[in-house]
Motif scaffolding. Structure first.
Motif, PDB file in Angstrom:
ATOM      1  N   TYR A   1      -2.935  16.670   6.973  1.00 32.47           N
ATOM      2  CA  TYR A   1      -3.120  15.195   7.028  1.00 32.47           C
ATOM      3  C   TYR A   1      -2.901  14.991   5.837  1.00 32.47           C
ATOM      4  O   TYR A   1      -1.802  15.940   4.895  1.00 32.47           O
ATOM      5  CB  TYR A   1      -5.004  15.384   6.710  1.00 32.47           C
ATOM      6  CG  TYR A   1      -5.584  15.286   8.162  1.00 32.47           C
ATOM      7  CD1 TYR A   1      -6.091  16.946   8.491  1.00 32.47           C
ATOM      8  CD2 TYR A   1      -6.302  14.334   8.380  1.00 32.47           C
ATOM      9  CE1 TYR A   1      -6.552  17.011   9.783  1.00 32.47           C
ATOM     10  CE2 TYR A   1      -7.207  14.407   9.495  1.00 32.47           C
ATOM     11  CZ  TYR A   1      -6.976  15.957  10.223  1.00 32.47           C
ATOM     12  OH  TYR A   1      -8.228  16.244  10.837  1.00 32.47           O
ATOM     13  N   ARG A   2      -3.142  14.117   5.777  1.00 32.43           N
ATOM     14  CA  ARG A   2      -2.663  12.944   4.385  1.00 32.43           C
ATOM     15  C   ARG A   2      -3.250  11.380   4.041  1.00 32.43           C
ATOM     16  O   ARG A   2      -4.258  10.848   4.736  1.00 32.43           O
ATOM     17  CB  ARG A   2      -0.870  12.787   4.522  1.00 32.43           C
ATOM     18  CG  ARG A   2      -0.829  11.406   4.933  1.00 32.43           C
ATOM     19  CD  ARG A   2       0.577  10.892   4.798  1.00 32.43           C
ATOM     20  NE  ARG A   2       1.232   9.766   6.063  1.00 32.43           N
ATOM     21  CZ  ARG A   2       2.245   9.299   6.445  1.00 32.43           C
ATOM     22  NH1 ARG A   2       3.162  10.224   5.665  1.00 32.43           N
ATOM     23  NH2 ARG A   2       2.609   8.651   6.944  1.00 32.43           N
ATOM     24  N   GLN A   3      -3.709  11.158   2.446  1.00 28.28           N
ATOM     25  CA  GLN A   3      -4.232  10.471   2.090  1.00 28.28           C
ATOM     26  C   GLN A   3      -3.523   9.605   1.429  1.00 28.28           C
ATOM     27  O   GLN A   3      -3.522   9.713   0.053  1.00 28.28           O
ATOM     28  CB  GLN A   3      -5.306  10.158   1.761  1.00 28.28           C
ATOM     29  CG  GLN A   3      -6.558  10.033   1.270  1.00 28.28           C
ATOM     30  CD  GLN A   3      -7.941   9.607   1.618  1.00 28.28           C
ATOM     31  OE1 GLN A   3      -8.533  11.243   1.319  1.00 28.28           O
ATOM     32  NE2 GLN A   3      -8.394   8.931   2.108  1.00 28.28           N
ATOM     33  N   ALA A   4      -3.050   8.388   1.033  1.00 27.56           N
ATOM     34  CA  ALA A   4      -3.252   7.159   0.376  1.00 27.56           C
ATOM     35  C   ALA A   4      -4.294   6.469  -0.123  1.00 27.56           C
ATOM     36  O   ALA A   4      -4.725   6.303  -0.019  1.00 27.56           O
ATOM     37  CB  ALA A   4      -1.241   6.437   0.488  1.00 27.56           C
ATOM     38  N   PRO A   5      -3.435   6.215  -1.138  1.00 22.52           N
ATOM     39  CA  PRO A   5      -4.927   5.395  -2.457  1.00 22.52           C
ATOM     40  C   PRO A   5      -5.369   4.378  -1.366  1.00 22.52           C
ATOM     41  O   PRO A   5      -4.314   2.755  -0.629  1.00 22.52           O
ATOM     42  CB  PRO A   5      -3.526   5.186  -3.502  1.00 22.52           C
ATOM     43  CG  PRO A   5      -2.798   6.058  -3.513  1.00 22.52           C
ATOM     44  CD  PRO A   5      -2.612   6.107  -2.908  1.00 22.52           C
TER      45      PRO A   5
END
Length: 119
Positions: A37-41
Motif C-alpha cells: 500500500y502507499r499513503q501520500a499526505p
C-alpha cells in the motif's frame, strides 16, 4: 507475533527507479499473500499490488505497467520494483502479509518506508 521489515525507500529523480523489499518473520506457518500500500499526505491509503503465495498478482491501475511485485517464498520476502517514477508516487509505502501462525490467521503491517520523487 509477525514482524515485517521494509527497506529500499529514498529520494529518486522523476523517471527513476527504486526497489522496495519487505521480509516477514516471527510466528508464520503459512503465507497466503503479501502486498504493498502507499499513503501520500492528505490522501487515502491506496492498495498498489498484491501477490498470492502461489504467484498470482494484481495491480492498481495507477501503477500497472510501471510497478512489478514479486516474492521469494524461501525468504518470506516480497519486492516492489518501481520504474518511471513521478512526483505523484511520493508517499509512505507499507507492506503487509496475510498469514497464519500459532494464534491463527491475521494481517500484519510494516512500519513504512518513505519514497520521495523529486528533482
Amino acid at each position: 507475533q509477525v514482524h515485517l521489515v521494509e527497506s529500499g525507500g529514498g529520494l529518486v529523480q522523476p523517471g527513476g527507479s527504486l526497489r522496495l523489499s519487505c521480509t516477514a518473520s516471527g510466528s508464520i506457518r503459512n503465507i497466503y499473500a503479501m502486498g504493498w500500500y502507499r499513503q501520500a499526505p492528505g490522501k487515502q491509503r491506496e492498495l498498489l499490488a498484491t501477490i498470492a503465495w502461489g504467484g498470482n498478482t494484481n495491480y492498481a491501475d495507477s501503477v500497472k505497467g510501471r510497478f512489478t511485485i514479486s516474492r521469494d517464498a524461501s525468504k518470506n520476502t516480497v519486492y516492489l520494483q518501481m520504474n518511471s517514477l513521478n512526483a505523484e508516487d511520493t508517499a509512505v509505502y507499507y507492506c503487509y502479509v496475510d498469514s497464519r501462525g500459532a494464534s491463527g490467521r491475521g494481517t500484519y503491517w510494516g512500519q513504512g518506508t518513505q519514497v520521495t520523487v523529486s528533482s
